[in-house]
Design a protein around this motif. Structure first.
Motif, mmCIF file in Angstrom:
data_model
loop_
_atom_site.group_PDB
_atom_site.id
_atom_site.type_symbol
_atom_site.label_atom_id
_atom_site.label_comp_id
_atom_site.label_asym_id
_atom_site.label_seq_id
_atom_site.Cartn_x
_atom_site.Cartn_y
_atom_site.Cartn_z
ATOM 1 N N SER A 195 62.298 49.612 13.145
ATOM 2 C CA SER A 195 61.638 48.432 12.469
ATOM 3 C C SER A 195 61.390 48.791 10.569
ATOM 4 C CB SER A 195 60.705 47.583 13.073
ATOM 5 O OG SER A 195 59.135 48.768 13.059
ATOM 6 N N SER A 243 62.992 45.576 25.328
ATOM 7 C CA SER A 243 61.916 46.255 26.128
ATOM 8 C C SER A 243 62.404 46.479 26.832
ATOM 9 C CB SER A 243 61.218 44.424 26.319
ATOM 10 O OG SER A 243 60.790 44.130 24.465
ATOM 11 N N ASP A 274 61.777 52.851 17.765
ATOM 12 C CA ASP A 274 61.759 51.410 17.957
ATOM 13 C C ASP A 274 60.892 50.974 16.231
ATOM 14 O OD1 ASP A 274 61.959 48.788 18.889
ATOM 15 O OD2 ASP A 274 60.148 48.716 18.430
ATOM 16 N N TYR A 276 61.571 56.363 22.860
ATOM 17 C CA TYR A 276 62.154 55.110 22.770
ATOM 18 C C TYR A 276 61.230 54.289 21.833
ATOM 19 C CZ TYR A 276 64.145 50.666 24.339
ATOM 20 O OH TYR A 276 64.977 50.151 24.385
ATOM 21 N N ASN A 277 59.921 54.619 21.850
ATOM 22 C CA ASN A 277 59.241 53.914 21.179
ATOM 23 C C ASN A 277 58.694 54.156 19.622
ATOM 24 O OD1 ASN A 277 57.818 52.258 22.872
ATOM 25 N ND2 ASN A 277 55.989 53.500 23.726
ATOM 26 N N HIS A 293 58.961 45.720 22.016
ATOM 27 C CA HIS A 293 59.778 46.578 21.262
ATOM 28 C C HIS A 293 59.769 45.433 20.471
ATOM 29 C CE1 HIS A 293 59.448 49.645 24.490
ATOM 30 N NE2 HIS A 293 59.732 50.232 23.872
ATOM 31 N N SER A 294 60.101 46.179 19.266
ATOM 32 C CA SER A 294 60.717 45.288 17.896
ATOM 33 C C SER A 294 62.216 45.058 17.578
ATOM 34 C CB SER A 294 59.838 45.713 16.754
ATOM 35 O OG SER A 294 58.595 45.757 16.633
ATOM 36 N N LEU A 307 64.462 47.600 19.548
ATOM 37 C CA LEU A 307 65.512 48.010 20.313
ATOM 38 C C LEU A 307 64.785 47.133 21.882
ATOM 39 C CD1 LEU A 307 64.932 51.712 20.137
ATOM 40 C CD2 LEU A 307 66.723 50.577 19.552
#
Length: 526
Positions: free
Chosen positions: A297, A331, A293, A289-290, A326-327, A329
């Motif tokens: 971005s 948070s 994201d 996920y991270n 998150h940028s 997605l």
């Protein structure tokens, strides 16, 4: 060979394996140790120098006491031996104190407490089906399981290089599992309750214990089709379980309840302000996920779809993830991770309730609970993967399907621990130890299930071989490039994301096996 002679011989090679790994641990005493070394030294000082009423309030060091009371008392007991080595280590104000005597004591304390793990491994070996033990000793399930447990690569580097006390805690867990295989349910419940009060991470697998004990111990009989006979429900057995669990928790938390400190203790045990991910992303869903994201971005900025000034940045870009947003997605909140975790383990728990299938069914549910919590939990430590790998070792010597899953999970899970040992002198050691363990695992399990065909498919094998260039890139090639100065987090992110794919795939495969009828599969093979 009769049974008595065979058991005598087994005892010989088991002792040899146990002594050998203990000597190996002694050789690792001078190696690098992490900040966890200072964590436990500080806990020794806190419990030895301060009254109980101040244990969970002391904050001179940033490494405050955040384990349940039994572990605090464990440190308290160790401190009286520690003062014979170097009393200076027991002073709270001596931050980052690491004399040679202190190092020797703390390393030896881990090695000696691992005797419990060795005993538990022996009990697990006695609990598995021994019908195929009439083969060469190197191909016996008991021998293979002994090596997979005693020489587990993850435990070796996490406890005896990085530094922690996972060995004796895993020993309590495995001993509790062995007692269930031996139908000693009350003893198993007692051991697990004790374990929870040593380290609360084992709450991950508590649903498996609760459902299995309620279903298989409190119900004394089933109908012919396997459904429940409610008339056979034993209130006395339920009461016995409740008394045991309440007794253990009363002994553990009772003094702090009496002092009115329970909220303070719980705030230390569950610090939700630490953020979604640990410093190094555990290879789970949130790592993917991270990464997604981050990629979105970058693409958004490159395509002029996003204003660079509007992109939220945080410690994530340095590979050290604490609290951040998150940028692109949404948070993630602690509540969201809790819901995801509960949903991930719910099918396995329901399956265990409907069709327990004995201790083996319980063990599969336990591993699925551990993996589900690892995949979706809040602030998961990468070391938590051992909570699934160790019990899966028992299933790996009993089923070809489980053996294949074990090879994928153990290989990816163990390699994901490599960033914990980031110093150059440990690089050859960790590669050598993992290579030996992996080669043995693959070779021995293939020999054990040679009649079952291939344990791994072509794509699975290709994925595992992909770990080799990944490691070369992250450990050797990338540090020599100019990118290392500007994007130091790339090796960590690549390792975490690639290993997350393997861990997630293992979780899905294990879930699929739970909903397959093992008896039918066995008949088909015959």
């Amino acid at each position: 060979m009769d049974r008595g002679t065979r058991q005598s011989g087994d005892g010989g090679w088991f002792v040899t394996l146990a002594v050998g790994v203990s000597l190996m641990k002694c050789l690792l005493i001078p190696t690098y140790h992490s900040t966890d070394f200072e964590v436990h030294r500080n806990w020794l000082a806190i419990t030895h120098s301060l009254p109980v009423s101040r244990w969970y309030y002391e904050a001179t060091s940033e490494w405050t006491l955040d384990y349940p009371p039994f572990f605090a008392w464990f440190e308290y007991g160790l401190s009286y031996v520690a003062r014979l080595f170097d009393p200076e280590m027991l002073k709270v104000e001596n931050l980052n104190y690491a004399s040679q005597e202190t190092i020797l004591f703390q390393r030896l304390s881990v090695i000696l407490t691992d005797l419990l793990f060795i005993y538990a491994a022996k009990q697990c070996c006695r609990s598995i089906d021994g019908k195929t033990d009439r083969r060469d000793v190197l191909e016996r399930p008991t021998f293979i399981l002994s090596v997979l447990l005693l020489w587990n690569f993850g435990l070796l580097i996490v406890d005896h290089i990085h530094f922690q006390y996972n060995g004796f805690l895993s020993g309590i867990m495995l001993l509790s599992v062995a007692r269930l295989f031996q139908k000693r349910h009350l003893e198993s419940a007692f051991l697990f309750a004790v374990l929870l009060n040593f380290k609360h991470i084992y709450l991950y697998i508590a649903p498996a214990y609760g459902i299995y004990l309620l279903r298989s111990y409190c119900f004394t009989a089933n109908n012919a089709d396997g459904s429940l006979k409610w008339r056979s429900f034993s209130i006395l057995r339920l009461f016995s379980l409740a008394v045991i669990v309440l007794f253990v928790f009363t002994v553990s938390f009772g003094p702090f309840v009496y002092m009115g400190q329970l909220p303070q203790v719980l705030s230390r045990l569950f610090p939700f302000k630490r953020g979604l991910c640990h410093a190094y992303w555990a290879p789970n869903f949130w790592a993917l996920y991270n990464a997604a994201d981050k990629v979105l971005s970058i693409i958004g900025v490159k395509m002029h779809l996003l204003d660079p000034a509007a992109i939220r940045t945080g410690s994530m870009t340095g590979g050290l993830v604490q609290e951040f947003e998150h940028s692109i997605l949404p948070s993630v909140t602690p509540l969201a991770t809790l819901i995801c975790t509960l949903l991930s383990i719910l099918p396995s728990v329901l399956r265990l309730w409907m069709r327990p299938r004995g201790p083996a069914g319980f063990l599969r549910c336990l591993v699925l609970c551990a993996l589900g919590s690892f995949m979706f939990g809040w602030h998961v430590h990468e070391k938590a993967i051992l909570l699934a790998i160790l019990p899966l070792s028992i299933l790996a010597v009993s089923s070809a399907k489980d053996a294949g899953i074990f090879l994928i999970l153990a290989t990816t899970g163990h390699l994901s621990l490599f960033p914990l040992l980031f110093t150059a002198q440990e690089l050859p050691l960790k590669i050598l130890l993992m290579a030996i363990f992996t080669v043995f695992s693959v070779g021995s399990l293939k020999a054990l299930f040679r009649k079952e065909g291939r344990l791994l498919g072509c794509m699975e094998t290709l994925y595992l071989w992909g770990l080799v260039p990944l490691e070369l890139l992250c450990e050797i090639i990338y540090p020599l490039t100019l990118w290392q100065q500007h994007l130091p987090f790339i090796p960590l992110m690549l390792t975490s994301v690639y290993c997350a794919l393997g861990v997630g795939y293992s979780w899905i495969r294990l879930y699929a096996s739970v909903f397959t009828d093992p008896a039918a599969a066995h008949k088909k093979r015959q």
